[in-house]
Motif scaffolding. Structure first.
Motif, short mmCIF file in Angstrom:
data_model
loop_
_atom_site.label_atom_id
_atom_site.label_comp_id
_atom_site.label_asym_id
_atom_site.label_seq_id
_atom_site.Cartn_x
_atom_site.Cartn_y
_atom_site.Cartn_z
N SER A 73 0.88 -24.94 38.54
CA SER A 73 0.88 -23.83 37.79
C SER A 73 1.71 -22.96 38.85
N LEU A 74 2.31 -21.89 38.12
CA LEU A 74 3.23 -21.02 38.68
C LEU A 74 2.61 -19.89 39.33
N ASP A 75 2.63 -19.72 40.57
CA ASP A 75 2.14 -18.51 41.32
C ASP A 75 3.27 -17.48 41.54
N PRO A 76 3.14 -16.35 40.57
CA PRO A 76 4.50 -15.39 40.65
C PRO A 76 4.79 -15.10 41.99
N ARG A 77 4.05 -14.85 43.00
CA ARG A 77 4.31 -14.44 44.39
C ARG A 77 5.13 -15.51 45.14
N ILE B 278 17.74 -16.11 29.21
CA ILE B 278 17.64 -15.71 30.61
C ILE B 278 16.97 -14.26 30.62
N ALA B 279 17.57 -13.25 29.63
CA ALA B 279 17.10 -11.92 29.49
C ALA B 279 15.72 -11.88 29.18
N CYS B 280 15.19 -12.61 28.24
CA CYS B 280 13.70 -13.01 28.26
C CYS B 280 12.77 -13.20 29.43
N MET B 281 13.40 -14.18 30.00
CA MET B 281 12.76 -14.74 31.37
C MET B 281 12.84 -13.54 32.57
N GLN B 282 14.02 -12.96 32.55
CA GLN B 282 14.23 -11.79 33.48
C GLN B 282 13.02 -10.60 33.38
N THR C 239 5.72 -9.69 36.38
CA THR C 239 4.64 -10.22 36.91
C THR C 239 5.07 -10.67 38.45
N GLY C 240 6.21 -9.89 38.61
CA GLY C 240 6.38 -10.02 40.43
C GLY C 240 7.19 -11.47 40.87
N VAL C 241 7.88 -12.17 39.72
CA VAL C 241 8.55 -13.31 40.31
C VAL C 241 9.73 -12.66 40.66
N GLU C 242 10.42 -13.23 41.93
CA GLU C 242 11.53 -12.77 42.35
C GLU C 242 12.69 -13.27 41.38
N SER D 252 0.11 -15.08 30.91
CA SER D 252 -1.03 -14.96 31.33
C SER D 252 -1.32 -14.48 32.54
N LYS D 253 -0.19 -14.03 33.13
CA LYS D 253 -0.25 -13.61 34.57
C LYS D 253 -0.41 -11.99 34.34
N HIS D 254 -1.05 -11.41 35.27
CA HIS D 254 -1.21 -9.64 35.35
C HIS D 254 0.07 -9.38 35.73
N SER D 255 0.41 -8.03 35.25
CA SER D 255 1.59 -7.37 35.83
C SER D 255 1.53 -6.92 37.13
N ARG D 256 2.59 -6.89 37.95
CA ARG D 256 2.65 -6.33 39.47
C ARG D 256 3.50 -5.64 39.66
N PRO D 257 3.21 -4.65 40.60
CA PRO D 257 4.28 -3.70 40.93
C PRO D 257 5.72 -4.52 41.81
N PRO D 258 6.79 -3.84 41.60
CA PRO D 258 7.90 -4.39 42.16
C PRO D 258 7.46 -4.84 43.91
N ARG D 259 8.43 -5.90 44.28
CA ARG D 259 8.12 -6.15 45.75
C ARG D 259 8.58 -5.27 46.37
#
Length: 216
Positions: free
Chosen positions: A13-17, A54-58, A64-67, A206-213
Motif C-alpha cells: 500500500s502507498l503511504d503518501p508521506r 501526469i497532471a492528474c497524478m500531480q 494527499t501529501g505525496v512528494e 482513499s487517502k486523506h488530504s494533507r497540508p503541504p510538507r
C-alpha cells in the motif's frame, strides 16, 4: 527478527508521506512543436495520454501529501563542460537556466517542489536524488516521463538497486514507438511494480488530504 523469515513484496500500500512522484525530462527540450513532425507517435502519446495523466497524478499527489519532484536535462554550466561524455557525444547541451531546461507549462512545478538538473541518462548517477529522497523519508518512487527505454529505464533499475520500491506508471511514460515502449516495460519489469494512472489515483483517492510538507 531473522531477515530470512521476512517476506518482501512490491505489492504494498502507498503511504503518501513515504512516496514520491518523479517526473523525468518532461521539458521544453523534449516536448515542443518540432517533435510533432519529427517524432509523431511520441508526440501524440505525450500530448494526449502521458501529460494529462501526469497532471492528474500531480493534483492527487499534492492533495494527499505525496512528494512531487522533477528532473530535467540541464547543464550546471552555460557551456556544458560538466556534461557526461555520453551527453557530449550525443549532442545534449542544455545551458543552465535556458528555455529548453524548463518543465513544460501544463505540469510546471509549484514554488516549493524540487527540480534536479541532470547531465546523464541516469538521475541516480548525475544528481543528488538519493540523498534528497533519504532526507525526506521516501521509500516508494512513482516514475513517469520520457523516455521509457532510456531515462525511465535507468531510474527504475538504479532506484531498485539502491533500495527503493520503484513503480512505473506505464501510461504516464512515452518513448519513440509503441514497440519500444512495450519492450522496455518487459525488460525492466523485474525491478519495479508496473501500474496505470487509474490504479494509482484510485488508491490515493482513499487517502486523506494533507497540508503541504513543511520543515520542522
Amino acid at each position: 527478527m531473522n531477515v530470512n523469515t521476512v517476506r518482501y513484496s512490491r505489492n504494498r500500500s502507498l503511504d503518501p508521506r513515504k512516496t514520491a512522484l518523479l517526473i523525468i525530462d518532461v521539458q521544453n527540450l523534449t516536448f515542443n512543436d518540432e517533435e510533432r513532425t519529427r517524432r509523431p507517435w511520441f508526440w501524440n502519446r505525450a500530448e494526449n495520454i502521458v501529460i494529462p495523466n501526469i497532471a492528474c497524478m500531480q493534483r492527487e499527489c499534492r492533495r494527499t501529501g505525496v512528494e512531487v519532484l522533477f528532473t530535467v536535462i540541464e547543464n550546471l554550466t552555460l557551456d556544458g563542460r560538466d556534461r557526461s561524455l555520453d551527453y557530449k557525444i550525443s549532442g545534449f547541451n542544455v545551458p543552465r537556466g535556458s528555455w529548453e531546461a524548463q518543465v513544460i507549462a501544463p505540469i510546471e512545478p509549484s514554488i516549493d517542489e524540487i527540480v534536479l538538473p541532470k547531465t546523464s541518462s541516469g538521475v541516480f548517477n548525475s544528481t543528488m536524488i538519493e540523498y534528497v529522497l533519504r532526507n525526506i523519508g521516501i521509500e516508494t518512487v512513482l516514475v513517469s516521463g520520457f523516455l521509457t527505454d532510456q531515462c525511465i529505464d535507468m531510474a527504475i533499475r538504479d532506484g531498485a538497486d539502491r533500495g527503493f520500491y520503484m513503480e512505473c506508471i506505464e501510461d504516464a511514460c512515452a518513448t519513440e514507438s509503441h514497440e519500444r515502449h512495450i519492450n522496455a516495460l518487459s525488460a525492466f519489469s523485474g525491478y519495479c511494480r508496473t501500474r496505470t494512472t487509474s490504479e494509482v489515483l484510485l488508491e490515493l483517492s482513499s487517502k486523506h488530504s494533507r497540508p503541504p510538507r513543511t520543515s520542522v
